[in-house]
Design an enzyme around this catalytic site. Sequence first.
Site, PDB file in Angstrom:
ATOM      1  N   GLY A   1       0.706  -1.385   0.028  1.00 21.86           N
ATOM      2  CA  GLY A   1       0.007   0.015   0.120  1.00 21.86           C
ATOM      3  C   GLY A   1       0.867   1.272  -0.175  1.00 21.86           C
ATOM      4  O   GLY A   1       0.332   2.243   0.333  1.00 21.86           O
ATOM      5  N   LYS A   2       2.011   1.099  -0.427  1.00 17.79           N
ATOM      6  CA  LYS A   2       2.880   2.086  -0.195  1.00 17.79           C
ATOM      7  C   LYS A   2       3.028   2.992  -1.805  1.00 17.79           C
ATOM      8  O   LYS A   2       3.125   4.374  -1.718  1.00 17.79           O
ATOM      9  CB  LYS A   2       4.365   1.758  -0.112  1.00 17.79           C
ATOM     10  CG  LYS A   2       4.536   1.190   1.291  1.00 17.79           C
ATOM     11  CD  LYS A   2       5.674   0.587   1.786  1.00 17.79           C
ATOM     12  CE  LYS A   2       5.860  -0.208   2.912  1.00 17.79           C
ATOM     13  NZ  LYS A   2       7.204  -0.689   3.199  1.00 17.79           N
ATOM     14  N   VAL A   3       3.129   2.400  -2.869  1.00 17.09           N
ATOM     15  CA  VAL A   3       3.209   2.865  -4.194  1.00 17.09           C
ATOM     16  C   VAL A   3       2.295   2.553  -5.183  1.00 17.09           C
ATOM     17  O   VAL A   3       2.129   1.204  -5.410  1.00 17.09           O
ATOM     18  CB  VAL A   3       4.841   2.589  -4.736  1.00 17.09           C
ATOM     19  CG1 VAL A   3       4.849   3.276  -6.026  1.00 17.09           C
ATOM     20  CG2 VAL A   3       5.908   3.232  -3.739  1.00 17.09           C
TER      21      VAL A   3
END
Length: 355
Positions: free
Chosen positions: A305-307
């Site tokens: 769920g970061k990039v």
Amino acid sequence: MSTKKELLAQPIQHIDIKQHNVVALVDAMQSMAFSSRDTARAASIYEMMLRDTECGVILCLAGSLISAGLQKVIIDLVRNNMVDAIVSTGANIVDQDFFEALGFYHYIAGDEYKYGERDNVLRELMIDRIYDTFIDEEELRICDETTHQITNSLEPRPHSSREFIREMGAYLAKNGKTPQNGGKDSIVLAAYEKNVPIFCPAFSDCSAGFGLVAHLHDRQGKPSVSIDSGKDFYELTQLKIANPTTGLLMIGGGVPKNFAQDIVVAADILGVEASMHKYAIQITVADARDGALSGSTLKEASSWGKVDTTYEQMVYSEATLALPLIAGYAFHKNAQGSRQGKKWATILDQVTVGI
């Protein structure tokens, strides 16, 4: 045997992207293959990132970049509103950039030295080697002592690395270590003047660490200055909350990469639904298969769920080759023309009072 003066005779020259219009070259690379096409796509994404005026750009620095001749590239990114925050190793900011800001240089090492056969000779001369680059250990000790002085001047409490590095910029300004006074420009000074926060989450792992050690030894249990990496993380997360649309330009990996990526998750921990980083570029020579790529590619980071994967690009290239092309492409296309600096340091001064 060569003398120390003879060995430290040819300074590293920092490349100036303003003097080299690489637009046509990078455009041509779009029709090639392998790393050329990846680099061209990364340049296009960085251009897109800058033209998106809602986007806050975070530059991550790992590896020996300033000593290698990339200082001016990064200064130009800061001064032209092409980056809004920096997350870096301490070595780049203190041992290399601040070191040069004090008036010192890195030097070109001859080919006969870069593979280590004569390192014992260098040790006797107090010359430190970074592959094919030399640095004067005696001058580096002056840098250590300067950070000791700055530490002693601060209020004895926990500080974020951003707060400490801002004081380094103030030190340069107060002591005339500026281009206006015949000194050298630097990343620390440019960031101080442009309100661009710099974070070094592993700050003690550099020349500043020696200054902190000396400070703590002097204090002997009395109230002292310390660096709070938790406060670093909190401040960086506040930037994501304040500016939901973000992009990453990451050179290397390590702690800077992970801290910058993780602020999306940290915002969620604080109860704020933050969007993934909309844009992401990573320049690296590391491989994901043995964990050396700080654990993941940008696509893998999406699983955490970061990039976002729409505008992400891995560039498997050594930084001194790829960064001038990517940064120079965006600069000469004037992608920064409509950008105003986010002045994130001002936001942090307001939201982290008393932390």
